[in-house]
Write a protein that holds these residues in place. Structure first.
Motif, mmCIF file in Angstrom:
data_model
loop_
_atom_site.group_PDB
_atom_site.id
_atom_site.type_symbol
_atom_site.label_atom_id
_atom_site.label_comp_id
_atom_site.label_asym_id
_atom_site.label_seq_id
_atom_site.Cartn_x
_atom_site.Cartn_y
_atom_site.Cartn_z
ATOM 1 N N MET A 1 1.951 -7.391 -8.229
ATOM 2 C CA MET A 1 0.816 -6.337 -7.828
ATOM 3 C C MET A 1 -0.285 -6.727 -8.375
ATOM 4 O O MET A 1 -0.491 -7.440 -9.374
ATOM 5 N N ILE A 2 -1.190 -6.281 -7.510
ATOM 6 C CA ILE A 2 -2.620 -6.424 -7.927
ATOM 7 C C ILE A 2 -3.272 -5.491 -8.944
ATOM 8 O O ILE A 2 -2.925 -4.254 -8.756
ATOM 9 N N VAL B 1 -5.540 -3.406 -9.939
ATOM 10 C CA VAL B 1 -6.867 -2.583 -9.398
ATOM 11 C C VAL B 1 -7.975 -2.503 -10.471
ATOM 12 O O VAL B 1 -9.109 -2.699 -10.236
ATOM 13 N N GLU C 1 -9.816 -5.631 -10.773
ATOM 14 C CA GLU C 1 -10.740 -5.815 -9.508
ATOM 15 C C GLU C 1 -11.816 -4.969 -9.899
ATOM 16 O O GLU C 1 -13.023 -5.428 -9.254
ATOM 17 N N ARG D 1 10.097 -2.706 0.423
ATOM 18 C CA ARG D 1 8.531 -2.699 0.367
ATOM 19 C C ARG D 1 8.471 -1.452 0.081
ATOM 20 O O ARG D 1 8.989 -0.229 0.374
ATOM 21 N N GLU E 1 4.889 1.200 -0.605
ATOM 22 C CA GLU E 1 3.465 1.370 -0.594
ATOM 23 C C GLU E 1 2.824 1.979 -1.981
ATOM 24 O O GLU E 1 3.301 3.142 -2.190
ATOM 25 N N SER F 1 -9.173 -8.416 -3.557
ATOM 26 C CA SER F 1 -8.096 -8.347 -2.713
ATOM 27 C C SER F 1 -7.517 -7.080 -1.894
ATOM 28 O O SER F 1 -6.700 -7.043 -1.305
ATOM 29 N N LEU F 2 -8.499 -6.296 -1.970
ATOM 30 C CA LEU F 2 -8.319 -4.777 -1.771
ATOM 31 C C LEU F 2 -9.720 -4.135 -0.856
ATOM 32 O O LEU F 2 -10.526 -4.443 -1.155
ATOM 33 N N TYR G 1 -7.402 2.716 -3.479
ATOM 34 C CA TYR G 1 -7.045 1.205 -2.769
ATOM 35 C C TYR G 1 -5.470 1.425 -2.699
ATOM 36 O O TYR G 1 -4.427 2.073 -3.357
ATOM 37 N N ARG G 2 -5.084 0.859 -1.283
ATOM 38 C CA ARG G 2 -3.688 0.860 -0.835
ATOM 39 C C ARG G 2 -3.212 -0.652 -0.924
ATOM 40 O O ARG G 2 -3.823 -1.475 -0.688
ATOM 41 N N GLN G 3 -1.996 -0.876 -1.559
ATOM 42 C CA GLN G 3 -1.312 -2.192 -1.575
ATOM 43 C C GLN G 3 0.081 -1.871 -1.254
ATOM 44 O O GLN G 3 0.768 -0.762 -1.598
ATOM 45 N N VAL H 1 3.884 -3.555 -2.063
ATOM 46 C CA VAL H 1 4.689 -4.425 -3.077
ATOM 47 C C VAL H 1 6.112 -4.480 -2.596
ATOM 48 O O VAL H 1 6.554 -3.629 -2.025
#
Length: 140
Positions: free
Chosen positions: A1-2, A4, A7, A53, A55, A91-92, A112-114, A116
């Motif tokens: 996981m990034i 955030v 970042e 997955r 979100e 990355s986002l 920010y949406r990612q 995983v």
């Protein structure tokens, strides 16, 4: 996981050097020096999807504390800069960008949406042994 928060901090550091601006990612220290930034995570929305997955949408308030005279003018100028600085991280991509000035402090809101992916335990790698050789016994 990034990460955030990391970042966002890195994006701020590109434009605003550490020697001139502090960036707080936890609590703000008593007696902090202005100008500075404080990154505050508000909420996170978590939505499960098929195939392991998930979100995750994280909502942030990046606060800017101006120094000196005309703090509202500084906040408006900073908001204009943060729009372009925080809408695309390494990355986002940021969404739902908005800002407001409260008590001479800029509150810049961004999400920010990612996605995983959870790796199920049955897919974990283990030791694999392979024996190779030549079969010398052939039927004739």
């Amino acid at each position: 996981m990034i990460d955030v928060v990391k970042e966002i901090r890195n994006a701020l550091r590109v434009q605003y050097p550490e020697a001139q601006y502090d960036v707080y990612t936890e609590s703000i220290e008593q007696g902090f020096a202005e100008p500075c930034f404080a990154i505050h995570q508000l909420t996170a929305d978590i939505t499960p999807y098929p195939n392991h997955r998930t979100e995750i949408v994280q909502h942030f308030d990046v606060r800017f504390f101006p120094a000196g005279e005309r703090p509202r003018e500084q906040c408006r100028a900073m908001a204009g800069t943060l729009i372009f600085l925080l809408r695309q991280l390494a990355s986002l991509r940021g969404t739902n960008l908005s800002w407001e000035i409260t008590d001479d402090v800029l509150h810049f809101f961004v999400s920010y949406r990612q996605f995983v992916r959870e790796i199920p335990p049955e897919y974990l790698m283990e030791i694999l042994q392979l024996e190779t050789g030549i079969d010398t016994e052939t039927e004739g």
